[in-house]
Motif scaffolding. Structure first.
Motif, PDB file in Angstrom:
ATOM      1  N   ARG A 198       0.843  -1.190   0.000  1.00 38.07           N
ATOM      2  CA  ARG A 198       0.000   0.000   0.000  1.00 38.07           C
ATOM      3  C   ARG A 198       0.882   1.245   0.000  1.00 38.07           C
ATOM      4  NH1 ARG A 198      -4.276  -1.884  -1.898  1.00 38.07           N
ATOM      5  NH2 ARG A 198      -4.970   0.260  -1.721  1.00 38.07           N
ATOM      6  N   LEU A 199       0.429   2.281  -0.709  1.00 36.95           N
ATOM      7  CA  LEU A 199       1.026   3.610  -0.617  1.00 36.95           C
ATOM      8  C   LEU A 199       0.240   4.367   0.442  1.00 36.95           C
ATOM      9  CD1 LEU A 199       1.485   4.566  -4.365  1.00 36.95           C
ATOM     10  CD2 LEU A 199       3.286   4.119  -2.703  1.00 36.95           C
ATOM     11  N   CYS A 200       0.886   4.771   1.511  1.00 32.30           N
ATOM     12  CA  CYS A 200       0.215   5.425   2.635  1.00 32.30           C
ATOM     13  C   CYS A 200       0.720   6.860   2.750  1.00 32.30           C
ATOM     14  CB  CYS A 200       0.483   4.653   3.918  1.00 32.30           C
ATOM     15  SG  CYS A 200       0.016   2.895   3.790  1.00 32.30           S
ATOM     16  N   TRP A 201      -0.187   7.806   2.938  1.00 29.56           N
ATOM     17  CA  TRP A 201       0.107   9.240   2.906  1.00 29.56           C
ATOM     18  C   TRP A 201      -0.026   9.852   4.285  1.00 29.56           C
ATOM     19  CZ3 TRP A 201      -3.214  13.488   3.740  1.00 29.56           C
ATOM     20  CH2 TRP A 201      -2.722  14.731   3.303  1.00 29.56           C
ATOM     21  N   CYS A 202       0.800  10.867   4.542  1.00 27.06           N
ATOM     22  CA  CYS A 202       0.760  11.623   5.788  1.00 27.06           C
ATOM     23  C   CYS A 202       0.933  13.104   5.473  1.00 27.06           C
ATOM     24  CB  CYS A 202       1.884  11.152   6.715  1.00 27.06           C
ATOM     25  SG  CYS A 202       2.101  12.165   8.190  1.00 27.06           S
ATOM     26  N   ALA A 203       0.042  13.929   5.995  1.00 27.30           N
ATOM     27  CA  ALA A 203       0.169  15.383   5.854  1.00 27.30           C
ATOM     28  C   ALA A 203       1.083  15.883   6.950  1.00 27.30           C
ATOM     29  CB  ALA A 203      -1.187  16.049   5.971  1.00 27.30           C
TER      30      ALA A 203
END
Length: 183
Positions: free
Chosen positions: A121-126
């Motif tokens: 999975r590609l997981c994003w964080c701001a």
């Protein structure tokens, strides 16, 4: 990551108890969700899916979303928002080092990806004032699938007899006939 309209219903009319969309007739303003768009929901495939090859450097572009930033982070994980879900043998545990073009281009350092082939999975964080360092707390937004083409598992031991022909399969993810492994 997109924008929506905020609509209001007073709830004071017993014949219109704010139970469905037609009761919300007052437009209050706009609600903006920062982040990638579209995000992965269930087993569906979105345009945010990306592919890299084990044994090579990895870079991709075209990540779309709302208010993406160069200070945001992306990490390759088995499952977003879980502890110890990182993929072994990826540079920086799969945490992106270089994001540019307002969050649309992702590039890991020049070191090679040597992790096992598979679907991750590609997981994003701001990055909103605090570092994106805790996979459990920060990398909750699932951007899409990450395909790593290459051998799997990484412990495929074989035996051959000296002076005799030797052939054996290499198991892996998305391998094609004719790809060569060398001893």
């Amino acid at each position: 990551g997109t924008t929506y309209r905020l609509c209001w219903c007073s709830g004071s009319d017993p014949n219109a108890p704010c139970g469905s969309a037609p009761h919300f007739v007052v437009d209050v303003g706009m609600l903006t969700f920062m982040g990638p768009n579209p995000i992965a929901v269930g087993p569906q495939t979105f345009s945010q899916d990306r592919t890299c090859v084990s044994g090579q450097t990895c870079m991709f572009s075209g990540i779309s979303g709302q208010h993406l930033s160069d200070s945001d982070s992306i990490q390759i994980m088995d499952t977003c928002a879980t502890v110890r879900a990182t993929v072994p043998r990826l540079p920086g545990d799969g945490l992106v080092v270089d994001i540019s073009a307002s969050g649309a281009t992702v590039q890991w350092p020049s070191s090679f990806f040597t992790g096992p082939g598979g679907e991750y999975r590609l997981c994003w964080c701001a990055n909103l004032g605090e570092a994106c360092s805790s996979s459990e707390a920060m990398f909750r937004t699932d951007v899409g699938l990450f395909h790593l083409l290459g051998p799997r598992p990484l412990t495929q031991h074989r035996t051959c007899v000296s002076g005799q022909p030797c052939a054996f399969p290499i198991l892996g993810e998305y391998l094609r006939n004719g790809e060569i492994g060398r001893a």
